[in-house]
Design a protein around this motif. Structure first.
Motif, PDB file in Angstrom:
ATOM      1  N   ARG A 185       0.829  -1.207   0.000  1.00  0.00           N
ATOM      2  CA  ARG A 185       0.000   0.000   0.000  1.00  0.00           C
ATOM      3  C   ARG A 185       0.864   1.258   0.000  1.00  0.00           C
ATOM      4  O   ARG A 185       0.856   2.043   0.945  1.00  0.00           O
ATOM      5  CB  ARG A 185      -0.916  -0.024   1.230  1.00  0.00           C
ATOM      6  CG  ARG A 185      -1.911  -1.165   1.186  1.00  0.00           C
ATOM      7  CD  ARG A 185      -2.684  -1.311   2.483  1.00  0.00           C
ATOM      8  NE  ARG A 185      -3.343  -2.599   2.522  1.00  0.00           N
ATOM      9  CZ  ARG A 185      -4.488  -2.877   1.914  1.00  0.00           C
ATOM     10  NH1 ARG A 185      -5.098  -1.959   1.209  1.00  0.00           N
ATOM     11  NH2 ARG A 185      -5.002  -4.088   1.990  1.00  0.00           N
ATOM     12  N   ARG A 186       1.609   1.419  -1.068  1.00  0.00           N
ATOM     13  CA  ARG A 186       2.461   2.597  -1.192  1.00  0.00           C
ATOM     14  C   ARG A 186       2.486   3.064  -2.635  1.00  0.00           C
ATOM     15  O   ARG A 186       2.531   2.239  -3.553  1.00  0.00           O
ATOM     16  CB  ARG A 186       3.907   2.263  -0.795  1.00  0.00           C
ATOM     17  CG  ARG A 186       4.150   2.247   0.670  1.00  0.00           C
ATOM     18  CD  ARG A 186       5.621   2.068   0.912  1.00  0.00           C
ATOM     19  NE  ARG A 186       5.879   1.753   2.307  1.00  0.00           N
ATOM     20  CZ  ARG A 186       7.059   1.398   2.769  1.00  0.00           C
ATOM     21  NH1 ARG A 186       8.080   1.307   1.944  1.00  0.00           N
ATOM     22  NH2 ARG A 186       7.228   1.135   4.036  1.00  0.00           N
ATOM     23  N   LEU A 187       2.513   4.381  -2.815  1.00  0.00           N
ATOM     24  CA  LEU A 187       2.708   4.916  -4.151  1.00  0.00           C
ATOM     25  C   LEU A 187       4.188   4.800  -4.510  1.00  0.00           C
ATOM     26  O   LEU A 187       5.042   4.728  -3.631  1.00  0.00           O
ATOM     27  CB  LEU A 187       2.267   6.382  -4.212  1.00  0.00           C
ATOM     28  CG  LEU A 187       0.757   6.624  -4.114  1.00  0.00           C
ATOM     29  CD1 LEU A 187       0.479   8.114  -3.996  1.00  0.00           C
ATOM     30  CD2 LEU A 187       0.034   6.043  -5.325  1.00  0.00           C
ATOM     31  N   VAL A 188       4.464   4.781  -5.801  1.00  0.00           N
ATOM     32  CA  VAL A 188       5.850   4.669  -6.245  1.00  0.00           C
ATOM     33  C   VAL A 188       6.529   6.037  -6.112  1.00  0.00           C
ATOM     34  O   VAL A 188       6.031   7.023  -6.641  1.00  0.00           O
ATOM     35  CB  VAL A 188       5.888   4.209  -7.717  1.00  0.00           C
ATOM     36  CG1 VAL A 188       7.316   4.144  -8.219  1.00  0.00           C
ATOM     37  CG2 VAL A 188       5.216   2.858  -7.850  1.00  0.00           C
ATOM     38  N   PRO A 189       7.653   6.123  -5.395  1.00  0.00           N
ATOM     39  CA  PRO A 189       8.328   7.421  -5.246  1.00  0.00           C
ATOM     40  C   PRO A 189       9.051   7.824  -6.535  1.00  0.00           C
ATOM     41  O   PRO A 189       9.425   6.981  -7.339  1.00  0.00           O
ATOM     42  CB  PRO A 189       9.336   7.160  -4.125  1.00  0.00           C
ATOM     43  CG  PRO A 189       9.621   5.699  -4.216  1.00  0.00           C
ATOM     44  CD  PRO A 189       8.359   5.044  -4.701  1.00  0.00           C
ATOM     45  N   ILE A 190       9.265   9.109  -6.705  1.00  0.00           N
ATOM     46  CA  ILE A 190       9.908   9.629  -7.910  1.00  0.00           C
ATOM     47  C   ILE A 190      11.381   9.207  -7.987  1.00  0.00           C
ATOM     48  O   ILE A 190      12.001   9.226  -9.042  1.00  0.00           O
ATOM     49  CB  ILE A 190       9.760  11.174  -7.972  1.00  0.00           C
ATOM     50  CG1 ILE A 190      10.024  11.695  -9.384  1.00  0.00           C
ATOM     51  CG2 ILE A 190      10.655  11.856  -6.964  1.00  0.00           C
ATOM     52  CD1 ILE A 190       8.952  11.365 -10.374  1.00  0.00           C
ATOM     53  N   THR A 191      11.955   8.807  -6.841  1.00  0.00           N
ATOM     54  CA  THR A 191      13.381   8.438  -6.805  1.00  0.00           C
ATOM     55  C   THR A 191      13.689   7.201  -7.638  1.00  0.00           C
ATOM     56  O   THR A 191      14.854   6.869  -7.830  1.00  0.00           O
ATOM     57  CB  THR A 191      13.818   8.163  -5.357  1.00  0.00           C
ATOM     58  OG1 THR A 191      12.914   7.213  -4.783  1.00  0.00           O
ATOM     59  CG2 THR A 191      13.826   9.420  -4.521  1.00  0.00           C
ATOM     60  N   VAL A 192      12.681   6.515  -8.151  1.00  0.00           N
ATOM     61  CA  VAL A 192      12.965   5.332  -8.964  1.00  0.00           C
ATOM     62  C   VAL A 192      13.713   5.697 -10.245  1.00  0.00           C
ATOM     63  O   VAL A 192      14.318   4.834 -10.869  1.00  0.00           O
ATOM     64  CB  VAL A 192      11.679   4.557  -9.344  1.00  0.00           C
ATOM     65  CG1 VAL A 192      11.036   3.928  -8.131  1.00  0.00           C
ATOM     66  CG2 VAL A 192      10.702   5.428 -10.091  1.00  0.00           C
ATOM     67  N   PHE A 193      13.663   6.975 -10.637  1.00  0.00           N
ATOM     68  CA  PHE A 193      14.329   7.365 -11.881  1.00  0.00           C
ATOM     69  C   PHE A 193      15.765   7.857 -11.652  1.00  0.00           C
ATOM     70  O   PHE A 193      16.360   8.454 -12.527  1.00  0.00           O
ATOM     71  CB  PHE A 193      13.508   8.440 -12.598  1.00  0.00           C
ATOM     72  CG  PHE A 193      12.193   7.905 -13.102  1.00  0.00           C
ATOM     73  CD1 PHE A 193      12.152   6.982 -14.129  1.00  0.00           C
ATOM     74  CD2 PHE A 193      11.004   8.310 -12.528  1.00  0.00           C
ATOM     75  CE1 PHE A 193      10.944   6.474 -14.589  1.00  0.00           C
ATOM     76  CE2 PHE A 193       9.786   7.808 -12.977  1.00  0.00           C
ATOM     77  CZ  PHE A 193       9.760   6.884 -14.014  1.00  0.00           C
ATOM     78  N   ARG A 194      16.320   7.571 -10.480  1.00  0.00           N
ATOM     79  CA  ARG A 194      17.653   8.076 -10.167  1.00  0.00           C
ATOM     80  C   ARG A 194      18.733   7.473 -11.062  1.00  0.00           C
ATOM     81  O   ARG A 194      19.837   8.013 -11.163  1.00  0.00           O
ATOM     82  CB  ARG A 194      17.992   7.813  -8.692  1.00  0.00           C
ATOM     83  CG  ARG A 194      18.112   6.335  -8.354  1.00  0.00           C
ATOM     84  CD  ARG A 194      18.191   6.096  -6.856  1.00  0.00           C
ATOM     85  NE  ARG A 194      18.270   4.675  -6.530  1.00  0.00           N
ATOM     86  CZ  ARG A 194      17.232   3.848  -6.513  1.00  0.00           C
ATOM     87  NH1 ARG A 194      16.032   4.301  -6.831  1.00  0.00           N
ATOM     88  NH2 ARG A 194      17.379   2.579  -6.202  1.00  0.00           N
TER      89      ARG A 194
END
Lengths: 51, 182
Positions: free
Chosen positions: B73-82
């Motif tokens: 139950r979590r949204l995907v954080p923007i840091t995945v594009f690091r």
């Protein structure tokens, strides 16, 4: 042309296309494993809103 | 403009590739679980059990019951594009393709997982996993090629629930049609 593309690529037409492909894989193709591919395909598209 | 578009398409291709790889990883994992826990049952019992699972999940789909199905139950954080424009989407795609990265908004994957654990052979589960990745990739590809991702998301927000119910009906039909043969 752009409008036609945008119309076809909306969620409902894509869902219809996915369902048609899945039906063909699961019902028409006489190879059991294709049914599993169809199931995966459907389950994957069903999660389109989950990002 | 053109180079930006090409760059974006590369990212989409990397993401889609990641989705398929992630699906294959989950499919392989399911195959292992199925090999360990799969009960030795007759095709008739397979069909009955899968039918029961489908009924329960259909009740959940139309809101008759409120099961707390397992999901992150979590949204995907923007840091995945690091990791940059190629490896970032690739990694993100793999995570999303596994189905364990964020919310699971439909019961269809649960039905497929249950059927795979109950009846699938090792290659069947892998194929289902690859199909899962391709299904997810269809959404990404369609929304990007429509040239208005925001509008696509808005339309999904309106029609998504009906689409999910229709797709689950097709999943049930496929499972019931094939369960006795597995």
């Amino acid at each position: 042309m752009l409008r036609v593309t945008q119309f076809i690529l909306r969620p409902v037409p894509v869902a219809i296309a996915i369902t048609a492909v899945a039906a063909a894989l699961a019902v028409v193709v006489p190879y059991e494993r294709c049914a599993w591919l169809a199931l995966g395909l459907l389950a994957g598209y069903a999660l389109s809103g989950s990002t | 403009m053109l180079s930006a578009s090409v760059g974006r398409m590369r990212s989409v291709v990397a993401f889609n590739l990641g989705l398929v790889v992630g699906g294959a990883i989950t499919g392989s994992g399911l195959a292992v679980v199925a090999a360990v826990v799969q009960p030795p049952m007759t095709p008739q019992w397979n069909a009955i059990l899968i039918g029961a699972v489908c009924l329960i999940l259909f009740a959940q789909e139309i809101g008759l019951i409120g099961l707390q199905l397992p999901q992150r139950r979590r949204l995907v954080p923007i840091t995945v594009f690091r990791l940059g424009p190629i490896f970032g989407p690739l990694e993100f795609g793999i995570e999303m393709g596994t189905g364990f990265r964020t919310y699971v908004s439909s019961v269809a994957p649960y039905a497929v997982v249950a059927a795979a654990i109950l009846t699938a052979g090792s290659l069947d589960a892998l194929v289902a996993g690859v199909g899962f990745g391709l299904g997810r990739a269809a959404m990404t590809t369609a929304s990007v090629l429509s040239r208005d991702v925001t509008a696509w998301d808005r339309k999904w927000a309106v029609r998504g629930r009906a689409i999910q119910t229709g797709i689950f009906a097709m999943v049930m039909f496929t499972l019931v049609a094939h369960a006795q043969g597995w």
